[in-house]
Write a protein that holds these residues in place. Sequence first.
Motif, PDB file in Angstrom:
ATOM      1  N   GLN A   1     -73.477 -27.082  26.718  1.00 19.73           N
ATOM      2  CA  GLN A   1     -72.574 -27.474  27.809  1.00 19.73           C
ATOM      3  C   GLN A   1     -71.204 -27.899  27.283  1.00 19.73           C
ATOM      4  N   VAL A   2     -71.172 -28.754  26.268  1.00 17.47           N
ATOM      5  CA  VAL A   2     -69.872 -29.253  25.791  1.00 17.47           C
ATOM      6  C   VAL A   2     -69.083 -28.166  25.073  1.00 17.47           C
ATOM      7  N   LEU A   3     -69.763 -27.102  24.647  1.00 20.48           N
ATOM      8  CA  LEU A   3     -69.059 -25.977  24.011  1.00 20.48           C
ATOM      9  C   LEU A   3     -68.788 -24.840  24.981  1.00 20.48           C
ATOM     10  N   SER A   4     -69.290 -24.963  26.218  1.00 18.80           N
ATOM     11  CA  SER A   4     -69.278 -23.821  27.141  1.00 18.80           C
ATOM     12  C   SER A   4     -67.869 -23.350  27.481  1.00 18.80           C
ATOM     13  N   HIS A   5     -66.908 -24.275  27.562  1.00 18.83           N
ATOM     14  CA  HIS A   5     -65.549 -23.846  27.909  1.00 18.83           C
ATOM     15  C   HIS A   5     -64.876 -23.132  26.746  1.00 18.83           C
TER      16      HIS A   5
END
Length: 359
Positions: free
Chosen positions: A240-244
Amino acid sequence: MSAAVLTPKALPTPDIGSRLDPRRNSLNLIRLVLAFSVLLAHSWHIVGDGAGWGFRGENLGGWAVAGFFGISGYLITASRFGNRIGPYLVHRVARIFPAFIVCLLVMAFVFAPVAYLIQHGSLSGFLQTPTTPLNSVFANLSLRIVSYDIAGTPAGVPYPGAWNGSLWTLYFEFLCYLLVGLMGFLPIVKKTPWPVIAAFAVSVLVWANVGLIKPYLQSNLDFELAARLVPFFLGGAVVQVLSHRIGIHKIAGPVSLAIAALSIFFVDGFGGQLAAPFIAYGLLWISTWLPQPAIVARHDISYGAYIYAFPVQQLLAVFGAYHWGVWWFTLAATLCTIPLAAASWLFVERPVMRRARKS
């Protein structure tokens, strides 16, 4: 709804892939498959036919739970980082507790009386047994399951004394919610992915060395179970925290699953936990192309299926269905679980969550 993703034009330039569209994916279907995989895994135990399918020291149900935790870590981390702590906790409580409490009541005052009547020929003494129905509900209200039987039922079955062998994971799921909730208070966590990545790395190290740590905690079983499951949740949080930055890519998806498989099969003891981000990413990638029936997209009955499958299986066993063998038993349990799961969604989960969002 078809499984699709946003077009690259709608994305920030750093992405190498598309962001997961919350409206167009098949995560409901994947979670439903995972829930019924747990049902299948439990069938072997409940009919008394061994432990069933498994690999690398974990059975099918354990790997399905790992998948659940990975997807949950991805979604719940997004929920926390997009909400203040108050709404976040209200939403999490609304998602877990109401349906869970109704399930406890159904087991205590519907399933258990039927089993007790079959065992004893009447309901005489049902409310005053060593594990009373009311106490079975009250004792388990915190999500930490301490009472598995109800009024001495189920008995006379291959797996006696436990009405629900699935609910114990909810306690650790909610602990993960609280962990992410606390992490969300730290401004740095929302500015950079490294604190979440570090938390995941620490969780893997703890599980890899759990044998050395356990003596200092008097071999506390809750600690061991948490150490086993938290890495899967934080693996989803890492995605999630790397998704962007990375998005969901058609090449990265299968590569991620391949890396996960290599880690599981070649790293002894903690390969699954080490592979957690890759497992989560792989499941998210599958959700972008796997077709999902429209009814499944609209109605998420996976939680209801998960919490009701085991008591349905045990009630069937009380009636002697365990003699049918694993596969016929599993089919019967699946068909009987679906209506209860649908009722849980339609009359408990969805109405409560809508009310929570409005509030």
